[in-house]
Design a protein around this motif. Sequence first.
Motif, PDB file in Angstrom:
ATOM      1  N   THR A 315       0.848  -1.189   0.000  1.00  0.00           N
ATOM      2  CA  THR A 315       0.000   0.000   0.000  1.00  0.00           C
ATOM      3  C   THR A 315       0.888   1.244   0.000  1.00  0.00           C
ATOM      4  O   THR A 315       2.087   1.178   0.301  1.00  0.00           O
ATOM      5  CB  THR A 315      -0.902   0.050   1.240  1.00  0.00           C
ATOM      6  OG1 THR A 315      -0.077   0.174   2.405  1.00  0.00           O
ATOM      7  CG2 THR A 315      -1.769  -1.200   1.339  1.00  0.00           C
ATOM      8  N   GLY A 316       0.277   2.369  -0.315  1.00  0.00           N
ATOM      9  CA  GLY A 316       1.024   3.616  -0.290  1.00  0.00           C
ATOM     10  C   GLY A 316       1.668   3.902   1.049  1.00  0.00           C
ATOM     11  O   GLY A 316       2.861   4.260   1.113  1.00  0.00           O
ATOM     12  N   PRO A 317       0.936   3.766   2.181  1.00  0.00           N
ATOM     13  CA  PRO A 317       1.562   4.020   3.474  1.00  0.00           C
ATOM     14  C   PRO A 317       2.751   3.108   3.770  1.00  0.00           C
ATOM     15  O   PRO A 317       3.712   3.530   4.420  1.00  0.00           O
ATOM     16  CB  PRO A 317       0.418   3.784   4.462  1.00  0.00           C
ATOM     17  CG  PRO A 317      -0.818   4.111   3.679  1.00  0.00           C
ATOM     18  CD  PRO A 317      -0.532   3.620   2.295  1.00  0.00           C
ATOM     19  N   GLU A 318       2.703   1.852   3.312  1.00  0.00           N
ATOM     20  CA  GLU A 318       3.833   0.946   3.539  1.00  0.00           C
ATOM     21  C   GLU A 318       5.072   1.408   2.781  1.00  0.00           C
ATOM     22  O   GLU A 318       6.193   1.394   3.307  1.00  0.00           O
ATOM     23  CB  GLU A 318       3.461  -0.471   3.108  1.00  0.00           C
ATOM     24  CG  GLU A 318       2.461  -1.156   4.019  1.00  0.00           C
ATOM     25  CD  GLU A 318       2.039  -2.518   3.502  1.00  0.00           C
ATOM     26  OE1 GLU A 318       1.902  -3.437   4.334  1.00  0.00           O
ATOM     27  OE2 GLU A 318       1.833  -2.666   2.276  1.00  0.00           O
ATOM     28  N   VAL A 319       4.886   1.836   1.545  1.00  0.00           N
ATOM     29  CA  VAL A 319       6.023   2.324   0.762  1.00  0.00           C
ATOM     30  C   VAL A 319       6.553   3.626   1.365  1.00  0.00           C
ATOM     31  O   VAL A 319       7.770   3.826   1.477  1.00  0.00           O
ATOM     32  CB  VAL A 319       5.628   2.524  -0.715  1.00  0.00           C
ATOM     33  CG1 VAL A 319       6.751   3.201  -1.496  1.00  0.00           C
ATOM     34  CG2 VAL A 319       5.281   1.194  -1.358  1.00  0.00           C
ATOM     35  N   ALA A 320       5.636   4.512   1.768  1.00  0.00           N
ATOM     36  CA  ALA A 320       6.061   5.773   2.377  1.00  0.00           C
ATOM     37  C   ALA A 320       6.881   5.520   3.637  1.00  0.00           C
ATOM     38  O   ALA A 320       7.891   6.198   3.884  1.00  0.00           O
ATOM     39  CB  ALA A 320       4.851   6.634   2.693  1.00  0.00           C
ATOM     40  N   ALA A 321       6.456   4.544   4.444  1.00  0.00           N
ATOM     41  CA  ALA A 321       7.196   4.231   5.669  1.00  0.00           C
ATOM     42  C   ALA A 321       8.595   3.718   5.336  1.00  0.00           C
ATOM     43  O   ALA A 321       9.574   4.072   6.014  1.00  0.00           O
ATOM     44  CB  ALA A 321       6.434   3.187   6.482  1.00  0.00           C
ATOM     45  N   GLY A 327      15.195   8.042   5.097  1.00  0.00           N
ATOM     46  CA  GLY A 327      15.417   9.488   5.051  1.00  0.00           C
ATOM     47  C   GLY A 327      14.870  10.169   3.822  1.00  0.00           C
ATOM     48  O   GLY A 327      15.292  11.273   3.478  1.00  0.00           O
ATOM     49  N   ILE A 328      13.906   9.545   3.157  1.00  0.00           N
ATOM     50  CA  ILE A 328      13.308  10.094   1.936  1.00  0.00           C
ATOM     51  C   ILE A 328      11.842  10.374   2.216  1.00  0.00           C
ATOM     52  O   ILE A 328      11.102   9.463   2.625  1.00  0.00           O
ATOM     53  CB  ILE A 328      13.452   9.101   0.758  1.00  0.00           C
ATOM     54  CG1 ILE A 328      14.935   8.839   0.475  1.00  0.00           C
ATOM     55  CG2 ILE A 328      12.751   9.622  -0.488  1.00  0.00           C
ATOM     56  CD1 ILE A 328      15.165   7.675  -0.469  1.00  0.00           C
ATOM     57  N   TYR A 329      11.406  11.603   1.974  1.00  0.00           N
ATOM     58  CA  TYR A 329      10.049  11.998   2.334  1.00  0.00           C
ATOM     59  C   TYR A 329       9.233  12.324   1.084  1.00  0.00           C
ATOM     60  O   TYR A 329       9.549  13.263   0.355  1.00  0.00           O
ATOM     61  CB  TYR A 329      10.078  13.202   3.285  1.00  0.00           C
ATOM     62  CG  TYR A 329      10.582  12.802   4.652  1.00  0.00           C
ATOM     63  CD1 TYR A 329       9.692  12.449   5.662  1.00  0.00           C
ATOM     64  CD2 TYR A 329      11.950  12.698   4.899  1.00  0.00           C
ATOM     65  CE1 TYR A 329      10.160  12.033   6.897  1.00  0.00           C
ATOM     66  CE2 TYR A 329      12.423  12.272   6.132  1.00  0.00           C
ATOM     67  CZ  TYR A 329      11.515  11.941   7.124  1.00  0.00           C
ATOM     68  OH  TYR A 329      11.972  11.509   8.352  1.00  0.00           O
ATOM     69  N   PRO A 330       8.194  11.527   0.812  1.00  0.00           N
ATOM     70  CA  PRO A 330       7.365  11.780  -0.369  1.00  0.00           C
ATOM     71  C   PRO A 330       6.451  12.979  -0.166  1.00  0.00           C
ATOM     72  O   PRO A 330       6.195  13.407   0.963  1.00  0.00           O
ATOM     73  CB  PRO A 330       6.550  10.487  -0.502  1.00  0.00           C
ATOM     74  CG  PRO A 330       6.454   9.955   0.884  1.00  0.00           C
ATOM     75  CD  PRO A 330       7.748  10.353   1.572  1.00  0.00           C
ATOM     76  N   HIS A 337      -1.427   5.247  -4.082  1.00  0.00           N
ATOM     77  CA  HIS A 337      -0.401   6.011  -4.773  1.00  0.00           C
ATOM     78  C   HIS A 337       0.658   6.517  -3.802  1.00  0.00           C
ATOM     79  O   HIS A 337       0.388   6.721  -2.617  1.00  0.00           O
ATOM     80  CB  HIS A 337      -1.007   7.228  -5.500  1.00  0.00           C
ATOM     81  CG  HIS A 337      -2.117   6.883  -6.433  1.00  0.00           C
ATOM     82  ND1 HIS A 337      -3.448   7.013  -6.081  1.00  0.00           N
ATOM     83  CD2 HIS A 337      -2.096   6.409  -7.698  1.00  0.00           C
ATOM     84  CE1 HIS A 337      -4.202   6.625  -7.097  1.00  0.00           C
ATOM     85  NE2 HIS A 337      -3.407   6.260  -8.087  1.00  0.00           N
ATOM     86  N   VAL A 338       1.834   6.760  -4.348  1.00  0.00           N
ATOM     87  CA  VAL A 338       2.882   7.516  -3.672  1.00  0.00           C
ATOM     88  C   VAL A 338       3.391   8.531  -4.680  1.00  0.00           C
ATOM     89  O   VAL A 338       3.834   8.164  -5.776  1.00  0.00           O
ATOM     90  CB  VAL A 338       4.047   6.626  -3.195  1.00  0.00           C
ATOM     91  CG1 VAL A 338       5.137   7.471  -2.534  1.00  0.00           C
ATOM     92  CG2 VAL A 338       3.552   5.556  -2.238  1.00  0.00           C
ATOM     93  N   VAL A 339       3.302   9.816  -4.329  1.00  0.00           N
ATOM     94  CA  VAL A 339       3.700  10.890  -5.240  1.00  0.00           C
ATOM     95  C   VAL A 339       5.031  11.460  -4.776  1.00  0.00           C
ATOM     96  O   VAL A 339       5.173  11.905  -3.635  1.00  0.00           O
ATOM     97  CB  VAL A 339       2.632  12.001  -5.287  1.00  0.00           C
ATOM     98  CG1 VAL A 339       3.100  13.158  -6.173  1.00  0.00           C
ATOM     99  CG2 VAL A 339       1.311  11.447  -5.796  1.00  0.00           C
TER     100      VAL A 339
END
Length: 445
Positions: A315-321, A327-330, A337-339
């Motif tokens: 899911t998007g939240p899993e990839v964002a985490a 150290g990478i902030y979407p 989605h992840v933008v």
Amino acid sequence: MSTPICDFVRRYAGGGAVRLHMPGHKGCGPLGCEALDITEIDGADDLFHPEGIIAQSEENAGAVFGAHTLYAAGGSTLCIQTMVQLLAVYARSRGQRPLLLAGRNAHKAFVNAAALLDVPVRWLCPAEGEAYYSGAVTPEQLERELACSREPVTAVYLTCPDYLGELPDVAALAAVCRRAGVLLAVDNAHGAYLKFLSPSRHPMDLGADLCCDSAHKTLPVVTGGAYLHIAHQAPELLHRQAKASMGLWGSSSPSYLILQSLDAANELLADYPEKLQALLPQLESLRRRLAERGWGLLSGEPLKVTLCPKGYGYTGPEVAAALESGGIYPEFYDPDHVVLMVSPQNDPAELRRLEEVLAALPRRQAIRQGPPPMPRLEQAVTPHEAMLSPWEEVPLEACCGRISAAGALGCPPAVPVVLCGQRMDAAAVEVLRYYGFHRCAVLTE
């Protein structure tokens, strides 16, 4: 190119002046920028009545963008509010009631301004299956809507690009508007840099009459710096009344730090096209390598990398985490989605770090669940009436049958899931739950 605002403020800051005016820090403070933070003293001009250094700087920006270009220190939000008010004034000048056709993915700034001004909006909804905050309006769809309108339409309002990076065909849509004799206003908050592509894909070069850019989103400008562009061929009233309209919404104490940043950008943009052209092949190569690994990506504007992670098993939240642990902030993420927003200010090493983190995620079984379909809801009361009525906040499960008191929002992307004054049903509650809402503001009964 000259930088009159920056030059004036630097001279003042270095001149040993006794500051018996606002702001209270008197040029000293812990941030280190306070000496450059001034107010409308003699010589500093007035953003909403410019005759000196601000007027000169705006002319410089207008030369870059090929339009009447006005500065805003309140982001594209202020520019959008101004556009709605100007369009209402334009309709009244023609003896008509304002009526706007707008893409359903409009930002809350547009929704709120139209509600406060009691400007009717007819929504152009996306096709089934599109995200509620995406979905481009097509020329064919717009032509049908204009042809069947029983009332004169004042203007068409589009979001281009949208939050996921989708770009409608602005040139074709502008041609439809011209044939119908209506104005075209564009929220180009995410696309200021489109001017510097070859050829330009900026709305002002594709036929828009009004357009806002959030300079700070993709150009080297601090947060809050924005442009309102008015086409030279647009009705003269729009330019003549624009500053007065902006003054209705904007702070009477605009930030001179932001104004200096907009001023300095005029000079910095001289080599921006070369930097942009150097970056684009790197991004295209990155997208290709990610796709070869199995990542789903949306096509669209060049400076967004928009992942569709469910096909890769996340899911998007899993990839964002995972990104944030590296150290990478979407810019944005939701279940689907992840933008990732990139600019020429990003170092190539940062893109390599992004790729390494994504490559380290093992591919899993694809997730098949998508968003529930967006319902078409009853407009129980006008947005204007709902916005000015008493309201209460209730748990999501108690919202079915209740009237929304404000746009139920996710921010970002700040596009209303439910519009102000609409009556929510079970389908709406399901959509809100999917996007993580737990409570909503509804009119009191």
